[in-house]
Design a protein around this motif. Structure first.
Motif, PDB file in Angstrom:
ATOM      1  N   HIS A 340       1.093  -0.788  -0.134  1.00 41.01           N
ATOM      2  CA  HIS A 340       0.169   0.027  -0.010  1.00 41.01           C
ATOM      3  C   HIS A 340       0.984   0.969   0.040  1.00 41.01           C
ATOM      4  O   HIS A 340       0.150   2.545   0.122  1.00 41.01           O
ATOM      5  CB  HIS A 340      -0.699  -0.336   1.189  1.00 41.01           C
ATOM      6  N   PHE A 341       1.770   1.015  -0.543  1.00 41.77           N
ATOM      7  CA  PHE A 341       3.348   2.116  -0.283  1.00 41.77           C
ATOM      8  C   PHE A 341       2.447   3.170  -1.499  1.00 41.77           C
ATOM      9  O   PHE A 341       2.631   4.596  -0.673  1.00 41.77           O
ATOM     10  CB  PHE A 341       4.714   1.699  -0.960  1.00 41.77           C
ATOM     11  N   ALA A 342       1.643   3.484  -2.209  1.00 40.81           N
ATOM     12  CA  ALA A 342       0.789   4.156  -3.049  1.00 40.81           C
ATOM     13  C   ALA A 342       0.294   4.961  -2.255  1.00 40.81           C
ATOM     14  O   ALA A 342      -0.004   6.064  -1.759  1.00 40.81           O
ATOM     15  CB  ALA A 342       0.294   3.820  -4.249  1.00 40.81           C
ATOM     16  N   LEU A 343      -0.992   4.683  -1.347  1.00 35.87           N
ATOM     17  CA  LEU A 343      -1.729   5.058  -0.627  1.00 35.87           C
ATOM     18  C   LEU A 343      -1.114   5.950   0.436  1.00 35.87           C
ATOM     19  O   LEU A 343      -1.049   6.699   0.893  1.00 35.87           O
ATOM     20  CB  LEU A 343      -2.516   4.590  -0.045  1.00 35.87           C
ATOM     21  N   ARG A 344      -0.356   5.408   1.022  1.00 39.59           N
ATOM     22  CA  ARG A 344       0.449   5.837   1.899  1.00 39.59           C
ATOM     23  C   ARG A 344       1.565   7.339   1.880  1.00 39.59           C
ATOM     24  O   ARG A 344       1.887   7.887   2.003  1.00 39.59           O
ATOM     25  CB  ARG A 344       1.937   4.906   2.711  1.00 39.59           C
ATOM     26  N   ALA A 345       2.011   7.081   0.164  1.00 43.68           N
ATOM     27  CA  ALA A 345       3.076   7.959  -0.400  1.00 43.68           C
ATOM     28  C   ALA A 345       1.713   9.592  -0.405  1.00 43.68           C
ATOM     29  O   ALA A 345       2.136  10.585   0.078  1.00 43.68           O
ATOM     30  CB  ALA A 345       3.214   7.560  -1.627  1.00 43.68           C
ATOM     31  N   ALA A 346       0.866   9.330  -1.058  1.00 45.38           N
ATOM     32  CA  ALA A 346      -0.070  10.339  -1.339  1.00 45.38           C
ATOM     33  C   ALA A 346      -0.211  10.888   0.354  1.00 45.38           C
ATOM     34  O   ALA A 346      -0.220  12.038   0.334  1.00 45.38           O
ATOM     35  CB  ALA A 346      -1.350   9.399  -2.118  1.00 45.38           C
ATOM     36  N   ASP A 347      -0.178  10.355   1.546  1.00 45.91           N
ATOM     37  CA  ASP A 347      -0.680  10.839   2.592  1.00 45.91           C
ATOM     38  C   ASP A 347       0.036  11.658   3.310  1.00 45.91           C
ATOM     39  O   ASP A 347       0.985  12.731   3.559  1.00 45.91           O
ATOM     40  CB  ASP A 347      -0.957   9.559   3.668  1.00 45.91           C
ATOM     41  N   THR A 348       1.517  11.182   2.954  1.00 51.74           N
ATOM     42  CA  THR A 348       3.122  11.782   3.293  1.00 51.74           C
ATOM     43  C   THR A 348       2.731  13.273   2.579  1.00 51.74           C
ATOM     44  O   THR A 348       3.196  13.706   2.957  1.00 51.74           O
ATOM     45  CB  THR A 348       3.795  10.980   2.839  1.00 51.74           C
ATOM     46  N   LEU A 349       2.433  12.884   1.429  1.00 53.50           N
ATOM     47  CA  LEU A 349       2.673  13.676  -0.019  1.00 53.50           C
ATOM     48  C   LEU A 349       1.234  15.001   0.143  1.00 53.50           C
ATOM     49  O   LEU A 349       1.684  16.213  -0.185  1.00 53.50           O
ATOM     50  CB  LEU A 349       2.902  13.641  -1.329  1.00 53.50           C
ATOM     51  N   GLY A 350       0.518  14.961   1.599  1.00 52.97           N
ATOM     52  CA  GLY A 350      -0.808  15.528   1.209  1.00 52.97           C
ATOM     53  C   GLY A 350      -1.773  15.955  -0.382  1.00 52.97           C
ATOM     54  O   GLY A 350      -2.116  15.843  -0.586  1.00 52.97           O
ATOM     55  N   GLN A 351      -1.824  14.246  -0.812  1.00 49.34           N
ATOM     56  CA  GLN A 351      -2.453  14.159  -2.605  1.00 49.34           C
ATOM     57  C   GLN A 351      -3.665  13.679  -2.130  1.00 49.34           C
ATOM     58  O   GLN A 351      -3.649  12.681  -1.061  1.00 49.34           O
ATOM     59  CB  GLN A 351      -1.519  13.394  -3.015  1.00 49.34           C
ATOM     60  N   ASP A 352      -4.493  13.855  -2.308  1.00 49.80           N
ATOM     61  CA  ASP A 352      -5.948  13.725  -2.207  1.00 49.80           C
ATOM     62  C   ASP A 352      -6.323  12.469  -3.073  1.00 49.80           C
ATOM     63  O   ASP A 352      -6.638  12.822  -4.481  1.00 49.80           O
ATOM     64  CB  ASP A 352      -6.433  14.103  -2.186  1.00 49.80           C
ATOM     65  N   VAL A 353      -5.863  11.591  -3.072  1.00 47.37           N
ATOM     66  CA  VAL A 353      -6.522  10.286  -3.706  1.00 47.37           C
ATOM     67  C   VAL A 353      -7.681   9.325  -3.057  1.00 47.37           C
ATOM     68  O   VAL A 353      -7.884   9.476  -2.265  1.00 47.37           O
ATOM     69  CB  VAL A 353      -5.200   9.179  -4.556  1.00 47.37           C
ATOM     70  N   HIS A 354      -8.185   8.625  -4.752  1.00 46.26           N
ATOM     71  CA  HIS A 354      -8.802   7.846  -4.431  1.00 46.26           C
ATOM     72  C   HIS A 354      -8.568   6.572  -2.854  1.00 46.26           C
ATOM     73  O   HIS A 354      -8.144   5.686  -3.688  1.00 46.26           O
ATOM     74  CB  HIS A 354     -10.205   7.357  -5.562  1.00 46.26           C
ATOM     75  N   TRP A 355      -9.444   5.885  -2.106  1.00 45.34           N
ATOM     76  CA  TRP A 355      -8.766   4.675  -1.170  1.00 45.34           C
ATOM     77  C   TRP A 355     -10.159   4.121  -1.748  1.00 45.34           C
ATOM     78  O   TRP A 355     -10.921   4.623  -1.423  1.00 45.34           O
ATOM     79  CB  TRP A 355      -8.829   5.430   0.541  1.00 45.34           C
ATOM     80  N   PRO A 356      -9.793   2.831  -1.442  1.00 45.53           N
ATOM     81  CA  PRO A 356     -11.196   1.674  -1.273  1.00 45.53           C
ATOM     82  C   PRO A 356     -11.637   2.056  -0.268  1.00 45.53           C
ATOM     83  O   PRO A 356     -11.467   2.659   1.265  1.00 45.53           O
ATOM     84  CB  PRO A 356     -10.074   0.519  -1.464  1.00 45.53           C
ATOM     85  N   ALA A 357     -13.178   1.344  -0.070  1.00 42.31           N
ATOM     86  CA  ALA A 357     -14.392   2.504   0.894  1.00 42.31           C
ATOM     87  C   ALA A 357     -13.983   1.103   1.880  1.00 42.31           C
ATOM     88  O   ALA A 357     -13.911   1.989   2.826  1.00 42.31           O
ATOM     89  CB  ALA A 357     -15.953   1.873   0.116  1.00 42.31           C
ATOM     90  N   GLN A 358     -13.178   0.348   1.834  1.00 42.11           N
ATOM     91  CA  GLN A 358     -12.920  -0.892   3.051  1.00 42.11           C
ATOM     92  C   GLN A 358     -12.295  -0.466   3.844  1.00 42.11           C
ATOM     93  O   GLN A 358     -12.119  -0.532   4.717  1.00 42.11           O
ATOM     94  CB  GLN A 358     -13.059  -2.410   2.166  1.00 42.11           C
ATOM     95  N   TYR A 359     -10.963   0.766   2.821  1.00 37.86           N
ATOM     96  CA  TYR A 359      -9.576   1.570   3.589  1.00 37.86           C
ATOM     97  C   TYR A 359     -10.043   2.758   4.048  1.00 37.86           C
ATOM     98  O   TYR A 359      -9.312   2.687   4.549  1.00 37.86           O
ATOM     99  CB  TYR A 359      -8.626   1.241   2.988  1.00 37.86           C
TER     100      TYR A 359
END
Length: 367
Positions: A340-359
């Protein structure tokens, strides 16, 4: 607008959600017929739920004899279409672009899976097969290392062999598209068949397939041209090793010329790696060590590139995109450590990206 790691990337008519992609990584987990298993469904699915924009399925052989090991994936039969479809459908359903690397291992085929603890060529008496190469030189012979004793001498390919390999790549591309893959990559790196043709260390031919860099590039170029003619709409990448890291081998200047020829044949992007053709080559591995090779090719061959090589930090990855050094980032082993590096990277960089509803309830928490 500043281009970031999470800016969409459009190539031909297809848009990839972001520029943080999963590189192809062999899993040695296929069945004896090259079919994907439950392992592959879960392995690739986790990257899709983890936010990667493109997920490149590992080196997938265009013929049975093109497998690195008997446990490699294949796409030489129409039955593979049905087997891969659930994987591509899951990736697509979760917003990722399914891609596949089409491959032939050449003289590095018919080897023991690393999971066995053995190395070198599997003898025919134990399930191995004859290997093919541009010239009859076993892996390791170019550097005189002990590995040469562990690898069988390949058979130098005939004109008929070369014609068949081109047709095999085209047929595999057609099956891949039918299976739902939206991006194709031709594997011409890491010491496998097409790289063996590219390097003067492993290609000593004196016909149209050997000699100068144009001739040594001919097989890869003809494969790309044939796929492009059959499938004018599909985004088409080529992975190359931009250097052999030894004197007398394939060089960055060679790779730049090859990339120009591939561009003219219809390639859309060069996936720039290095090494793999010479056993024990002195590779100066360090974070981002291959990015300068990709940047050089992008600027001098006028083609899009992806960069790979020990990229583990979101700021590091984002900087290569923001600075315009590469068009996309390929991440391999770090994705296995952190799917889940991409989701973590988006959070780290302050980027708003789509997350799976389950997560979604985990979004925004500290990394």
């Amino acid at each position: 607008m500043t281009t970031t790691l999470f800016t969409p990337y459009t190539i031909r008519q297809h848009t990839i959600a972001n520029r943080l992609w999963v590189a192809p990584m062999c899993q040695y987990s296929a069945d004896d017929n090259g079919m994907p298993t439950a392992w592959h469904q879960v392995h690739y699915g986790q990257f899709a739920t983890g936010g990667a924009g493109l997920i490149m399925v590992e080196a997938t052989a265009v013929t049975p004899e093109g497998r690195i090991t008997p446990s490699d994936l294949g796409i030489w039969d129409d039955a593979h279409i049905t087997a891969f479809t659930p994987i591509t459908q899951f990736l697509t359903d979760h917003g990722a672009t399914p891609a596949i690397q089409l491959a032939h291992a050449g003289r590095k085929a018919s080897t023991w899976p690393p999971t066995t603890g053995n190395s070198g060529t599997i003898p025919p008496t134990q399930g191995g097969w004859e290997t093919l190469a541009p010239s009859a030189l076993p892996f390791g012979s170019e550097s005189g290392v002990p590995e040469a004793d562990q690898y069988a001498t390949p058979r130098a390919m005939t004109e008929d062999d070369i014609t068949s390999v081109i047709a095999n790549f085209v047929a595999a591309a057609t099956r891949a598209i039918a299976a739902g893959f939206q991006v194709l990559e031709v594997h011409a790196a890491h010491g496998y068949l097409l790289h063996e043709f590219l390097s003067p260390l492993t290609n000593t031919r004196t016909d149209q397939w050997g000699g100068d860099i144009t001739n040594r590039s001919r097989l890869a170029v003809n494969i790309v041209a044939a796929i492009r003619e059959r499938h004018p709409e599909v985004p088409l990448f080529v992975r190359i090793s931009a250097t052999d890291w030894v004197d007398g081998g394939y060089t960055l200047d060679d790779a730049t010329i090859t990339s120009q020829l591939l561009r003219d044949a219809g390639a859309d992007l060069i996936d720039v790696s290095t090494g793999g053709n010479v056993a024990r080559a002195p590779i100066p591995a360090a974070p981002g060590y291959q990015i300068p090779h990709a940047e050089h090719i992008a600027r001098n061959a006028n083609i899009a590139v992806s960069g790979v090589g020990m990229i583990t930090d979101p700021h590091q990855a984002d900087s290569y995109i923001r600075e315009g050094r590469v068009d996309a980032i390929m991440v391999a082993r770090h994705m296995m450590r952190d799917p889940h590096f991409a989701l973590r990277a988006a959070d780290t960089l302050g980027q708003d990206v789509h997350w799976p509803a389950q997560y979604s309830r985990a979004q925004g928490f500290p990394a």
